[in-house]
Scaffold this motif. Structure first.
Motif, short mmCIF file in Angstrom:
data_model
loop_
_atom_site.label_atom_id
_atom_site.label_comp_id
_atom_site.label_asym_id
_atom_site.label_seq_id
_atom_site.Cartn_x
_atom_site.Cartn_y
_atom_site.Cartn_z
N GLY A 1 -1.71 -70.08 -2.87
CA GLY A 1 -3.09 -70.37 -2.48
C GLY A 1 -3.71 -69.28 -1.63
N ALA A 2 -3.22 -68.04 -1.80
CA ALA A 2 -3.71 -66.91 -1.00
C ALA A 2 -4.67 -66.05 -1.82
CB ALA A 2 -2.53 -66.06 -0.53
N THR A 3 -5.60 -65.43 -1.15
CA THR A 3 -6.54 -64.54 -1.82
C THR A 3 -5.98 -63.12 -1.84
OG1 THR A 3 -7.73 -63.93 0.19
CG2 THR A 3 -8.47 -65.93 -0.97
N LEU A 4 -6.55 -62.31 -2.73
CA LEU A 4 -6.19 -60.89 -2.78
C LEU A 4 -6.42 -60.24 -1.43
CD1 LEU A 4 -7.44 -59.28 -6.11
CD2 LEU A 4 -5.27 -58.82 -4.97
N THR A 5 -7.54 -60.55 -0.81
CA THR A 5 -7.90 -59.94 0.47
C THR A 5 -6.88 -60.27 1.55
OG1 THR A 5 -10.25 -60.06 -0.09
CG2 THR A 5 -9.70 -59.76 2.23
N GLU A 6 -6.41 -61.53 1.58
CA GLU A 6 -5.44 -61.95 2.58
C GLU A 6 -4.11 -61.22 2.42
OE1 GLU A 6 -6.96 -66.59 3.20
OE2 GLU A 6 -5.44 -66.10 1.68
N ILE A 7 -3.60 -61.19 1.19
CA ILE A 7 -2.31 -60.55 0.95
C ILE A 7 -2.41 -59.04 1.16
CG2 ILE A 7 -0.49 -60.12 -0.74
CD1 ILE A 7 -0.61 -62.98 0.40
N ALA A 8 -3.50 -58.44 0.70
CA ALA A 8 -3.68 -57.00 0.89
C ALA A 8 -3.69 -56.65 2.37
CB ALA A 8 -4.98 -56.55 0.22
N ALA A 9 -4.38 -57.45 3.18
CA ALA A 9 -4.45 -57.18 4.62
C ALA A 9 -3.07 -57.29 5.26
CB ALA A 9 -5.43 -58.14 5.28
N GLN A 10 -2.32 -58.33 4.90
CA GLN A 10 -0.99 -58.51 5.46
C GLN A 10 -0.03 -57.39 5.04
OE1 GLN A 10 0.63 -62.59 5.12
NE2 GLN A 10 -1.45 -63.25 4.71
N ALA A 11 -0.24 -56.87 3.83
CA ALA A 11 0.64 -55.81 3.31
C ALA A 11 0.13 -54.41 3.67
CB ALA A 11 0.76 -55.94 1.79
N GLN A 12 -0.96 -54.35 4.41
CA GLN A 12 -1.55 -53.07 4.84
C GLN A 12 -1.98 -52.22 3.65
OE1 GLN A 12 0.96 -51.15 7.89
NE2 GLN A 12 1.87 -53.14 8.31
N LEU A 13 -2.56 -52.89 2.64
CA LEU A 13 -3.08 -52.22 1.46
C LEU A 13 -4.55 -52.56 1.32
CD1 LEU A 13 -0.24 -53.20 -1.07
CD2 LEU A 13 -0.50 -51.01 0.11
N SER A 14 -5.26 -51.76 0.54
CA SER A 14 -6.66 -52.08 0.28
C SER A 14 -6.74 -53.18 -0.78
CB SER A 14 -7.42 -50.85 -0.20
OG SER A 14 -7.03 -50.48 -1.51
N HIS A 15 -7.80 -53.97 -0.69
CA HIS A 15 -8.03 -55.03 -1.67
C HIS A 15 -8.10 -54.46 -3.08
CE1 HIS A 15 -10.89 -57.31 -4.19
NE2 HIS A 15 -10.35 -58.39 -3.65
N SER A 16 -8.79 -53.34 -3.24
CA SER A 16 -8.96 -52.75 -4.57
C SER A 16 -7.63 -52.24 -5.13
CB SER A 16 -9.98 -51.61 -4.54
OG SER A 16 -9.57 -50.59 -3.65
N PHE A 17 -6.78 -51.67 -4.27
CA PHE A 17 -5.50 -51.17 -4.74
C PHE A 17 -4.61 -52.32 -5.21
CE2 PHE A 17 -1.02 -50.00 -4.03
CZ PHE A 17 -0.94 -48.89 -4.89
#
Length: 199
Positions: free
Chosen positions: A35-51
């Motif tokens: 139930g996580a968004t791309l933005t949430e996981i990207a932020a936690q993984a220190q990656l950009s949303h687009s990447f």
């Protein structure tokens, strides 16, 4: 098909793009299941949303460090993401790994090959260096065994540095902070065997 990540042509190795698409699909499916968004996981993984979006579509490849961070954000492990979803074991409960050139993850110097299905108790991987010290200390829930096939590498543990040459090995519990590097200009090829964490 338990032998490879991705599909295998009749007379050749699996397609690297297919391996990347398979990894991306596993990341997307697990993210959605959480139930996580791309933005949430990207932020936690220190990656950009687009990447991360490109990764999920199989258009970009992750480094091992980024894969580790994505796995942590999703509450799973690198090896669980790298291997195919569990399939029925063949009669006799065995697995055959075929040499392959495909990989959805690159150490920056060579591919990472996973040599077992996720249903096993441990996951062996082949990694190719050189490895550089990017300052990240690795800690995880799985114990780890490292055997040097070629070259030399330095394993840094909390009690100091240990240089390993071809034929040397080390074992450490996953909670022990650790990192690797190769001597300047060095190249190495290692087998890494990790415990499989049960979710």
């Amino acid at each position: 098909m338990a032998e490879t990540m991705g599909s295998r042509a009749a007379n050749g190795p699996a397609d690297p793009d297919e391996a990347a698409r398979a990894l991306g699909a596993r990341i997307r499916a697990l993210r959605q299941a959480r139930g996580a968004t791309l933005t949430e996981i990207a932020a936690q993984a220190q990656l950009s949303h687009s990447f991360l979006s490109q990764v999920e579509r199989g258009l970009e490849r992750l480094s091992m460090t980024s894969l580790f961070r994505v796995a942590q954000a999703l509450g799973t492990t690198q090896q669980a993401l790298l291997t195919e979803q569990p399939r029925e074991r063949s009669e006799g409960g065995f697995h055959v790994f075929r040499r392959q050139d495909d990989s959805a993850v690159d150490m920056g110097s060579g591919p990472v090959h996973v040599m077992a299905p996720p249903s096993g108790r441990f996951v062996p991987m082949i990694m190719v260096g050189p490895f550089s010290d990017d300052g990240l200390w690795w800690e995880h829930g799985e114990d780890e065994f490292v055997y040097v096939l070629e070259g030399r590498m330095v394993v840094v543990l909390e009690d100091g540095e240990h240089e390993l040459s071809a034929g040397d090995a080390t074992y450490y519990e996953g909670w022990v902070p650790h990192k690797w590097r190769t001597p300047e200009g060095g190249h190495t090829r290692v087998v890494v065997v990790k415990e499989q964490r049960r979710e």
